[in-house]
Design an enzyme around this catalytic site. Structure first.
Site, PDB file in Angstrom:
ATOM      1  N   CYS A  41      51.175  48.792 -37.662  1.00 55.46           N
ATOM      2  CA  CYS A  41      51.275  47.404 -38.227  1.00 55.46           C
ATOM      3  C   CYS A  41      52.602  47.014 -37.810  1.00 55.46           C
ATOM      4  O   CYS A  41      53.559  47.536 -37.767  1.00 55.46           O
ATOM      5  CB  CYS A  41      51.126  47.466 -39.805  1.00 55.46           C
ATOM      6  SG  CYS A  41      51.264  45.979 -40.588  1.00 55.46           S
ATOM      7  N   ASP A  43      54.548  45.375 -40.186  1.00 55.61           N
ATOM      8  CA  ASP A  43      55.440  44.962 -41.173  1.00 55.61           C
ATOM      9  C   ASP A  43      56.664  45.693 -40.923  1.00 55.61           C
ATOM     10  O   ASP A  43      57.047  47.174 -40.326  1.00 55.61           O
ATOM     11  CB  ASP A  43      54.758  46.154 -42.182  1.00 55.61           C
ATOM     12  CG  ASP A  43      55.285  45.956 -43.681  1.00 55.61           C
ATOM     13  OD1 ASP A  43      56.526  46.234 -43.736  1.00 55.61           O
ATOM     14  OD2 ASP A  43      54.796  45.860 -44.600  1.00 55.61           O
ATOM     15  N   ARG A  45      58.899  47.333 -42.417  1.00 56.01           N
ATOM     16  CA  ARG A  45      59.276  48.305 -43.229  1.00 56.01           C
ATOM     17  C   ARG A  45      58.632  49.755 -42.584  1.00 56.01           C
ATOM     18  O   ARG A  45      58.904  50.792 -42.891  1.00 56.01           O
ATOM     19  CB  ARG A  45      58.681  48.195 -44.820  1.00 56.01           C
ATOM     20  CG  ARG A  45      59.361  47.369 -45.298  1.00 56.01           C
ATOM     21  CD  ARG A  45      58.602  47.213 -46.683  1.00 56.01           C
ATOM     22  NE  ARG A  45      57.263  46.682 -46.492  1.00 56.01           N
ATOM     23  CZ  ARG A  45      56.007  46.361 -47.594  1.00 56.01           C
ATOM     24  NH1 ARG A  45      56.560  46.754 -48.728  1.00 56.01           N
ATOM     25  NH2 ARG A  45      54.989  46.075 -47.284  1.00 56.01           N
ATOM     26  N   HIS A  97      49.542  51.723 -43.085  1.00 55.61           N
ATOM     27  CA  HIS A  97      50.374  51.930 -44.096  1.00 55.61           C
ATOM     28  C   HIS A  97      50.011  51.584 -45.399  1.00 55.61           C
ATOM     29  O   HIS A  97      49.330  50.517 -45.469  1.00 55.61           O
ATOM     30  CB  HIS A  97      51.894  51.565 -43.889  1.00 55.61           C
ATOM     31  CG  HIS A  97      52.023  50.006 -43.824  1.00 55.61           C
ATOM     32  ND1 HIS A  97      52.571  49.229 -44.836  1.00 55.61           N
ATOM     33  CD2 HIS A  97      51.679  49.139 -42.993  1.00 55.61           C
ATOM     34  CE1 HIS A  97      52.421  47.898 -44.611  1.00 55.61           C
ATOM     35  NE2 HIS A  97      51.923  47.778 -43.384  1.00 55.61           N
ATOM     36  N   CYS A 100      50.001  47.408 -47.292  1.00 51.93           N
ATOM     37  CA  CYS A 100      50.024  46.673 -46.253  1.00 51.93           C
ATOM     38  C   CYS A 100      49.278  45.345 -46.776  1.00 51.93           C
ATOM     39  O   CYS A 100      48.103  45.008 -47.111  1.00 51.93           O
ATOM     40  CB  CYS A 100      49.009  47.198 -45.104  1.00 51.93           C
ATOM     41  SG  CYS A 100      48.693  46.258 -43.520  1.00 51.93           S
TER      42      CYS A 100
END
Ligand code: CO
Length: 214
Positions: A41, A43, A45, A97, A100
């Site tokens: 992803c 993302d 993080r 994750h 998400c």
């Protein structure tokens, strides 16, 4: 300044790499032969290299919203094709994750504009596993499970590609793995998907070669 900081960081990083190995960047520039293809992803993080302790050159990375492997997405298909046929990666890691945002959005009755067709792939995953998901009453656990099932379905999409099937039948590689990263603990979990069993199960429908995949 936000941008100046980036260049300052970069200079420090480049210097640190040369401390123990003055030819570090000469070797890095020469070629790449990563062992892994990581599909994860976007993302912020979930930084691919960092969570797996990998260095530049170790992993070929493809990231998009909610780590989807859509068969009409030229971007992800090109990454898989290149990594498998040209870089000969041994392992393809599809990494989702928990928490998400993309998966969460796909669980809500909300118009997300251009993201609608993208996230519909996750709604399709929900439909495929509706019985199991609807039986989970706790919404946060259901959300976690959809994250895992999404990874599983994207792994299956990887197996559906010609490049993976062709190389796998002739060499036994690449192998596909489904991972989930837990932001709450920082730990990566292997979903331990049974790749040969999945292949065996779906090959009648999806195989693109004369040969049996398994
Ligand atoms: Co995400």
């Amino acid at each position: 300044m936000e941008l100046e900081k980036l260049f300052e960081n970069n200079r420090k990083w480049a210097e640190s790499k040369k401390v123990n190995d003055e030819h570090y960047f000469e070797r890095l520039a020469a070629d790449q032969s990563p062992t892994y293809l990581y599909i994860g992803c976007s993302d912020s993080r979930v930084p691919a290299n960092e969570i797996m302790g990998l260095e530049p050159g170790d992993v070929f990375v493809h990231r998009n919203v909610a780590n989807l492997v859509n068969n009409t997405d030229l971007n992800v298909m090109s990454s898989i094709n290149y990594a498998v046929r040209h870089l000969h990666v041994k392992h393809i890691l599809v990494c989702g994750h928990y928490n998400c945002g993309g998966v969460k959005a796909a669980m809500e009755p909300k118009d997300m504009g251009i993201l609608n067709p993208w996230l519909r792939n996750i709604r399709d995953v929900y439909r495929l596993h509706r019985e199991e998901l609807d039986a989970i009453e706790d919404m946060s656990l259901r959300y976690d499970r959809l994250v895992e099932l999404n990874v599983r379905e994207q792994c299956i999409s990887v197996i559906k590609t010609t490049s993976v099937q062709t190389l796998y039948t002739s060499t036994g590689f690449p192998q596909v793995h489904g991972f989930v990263f837990d932001l709450r603990t920082g730990l990566l979990r292997d979903l331990e998907l049974d790749f040969p069993a999945i292949l065996k199960d779906i090959q009648k429908i999806y195989k693109l070669t004369e040969q049996d995949l398994f």
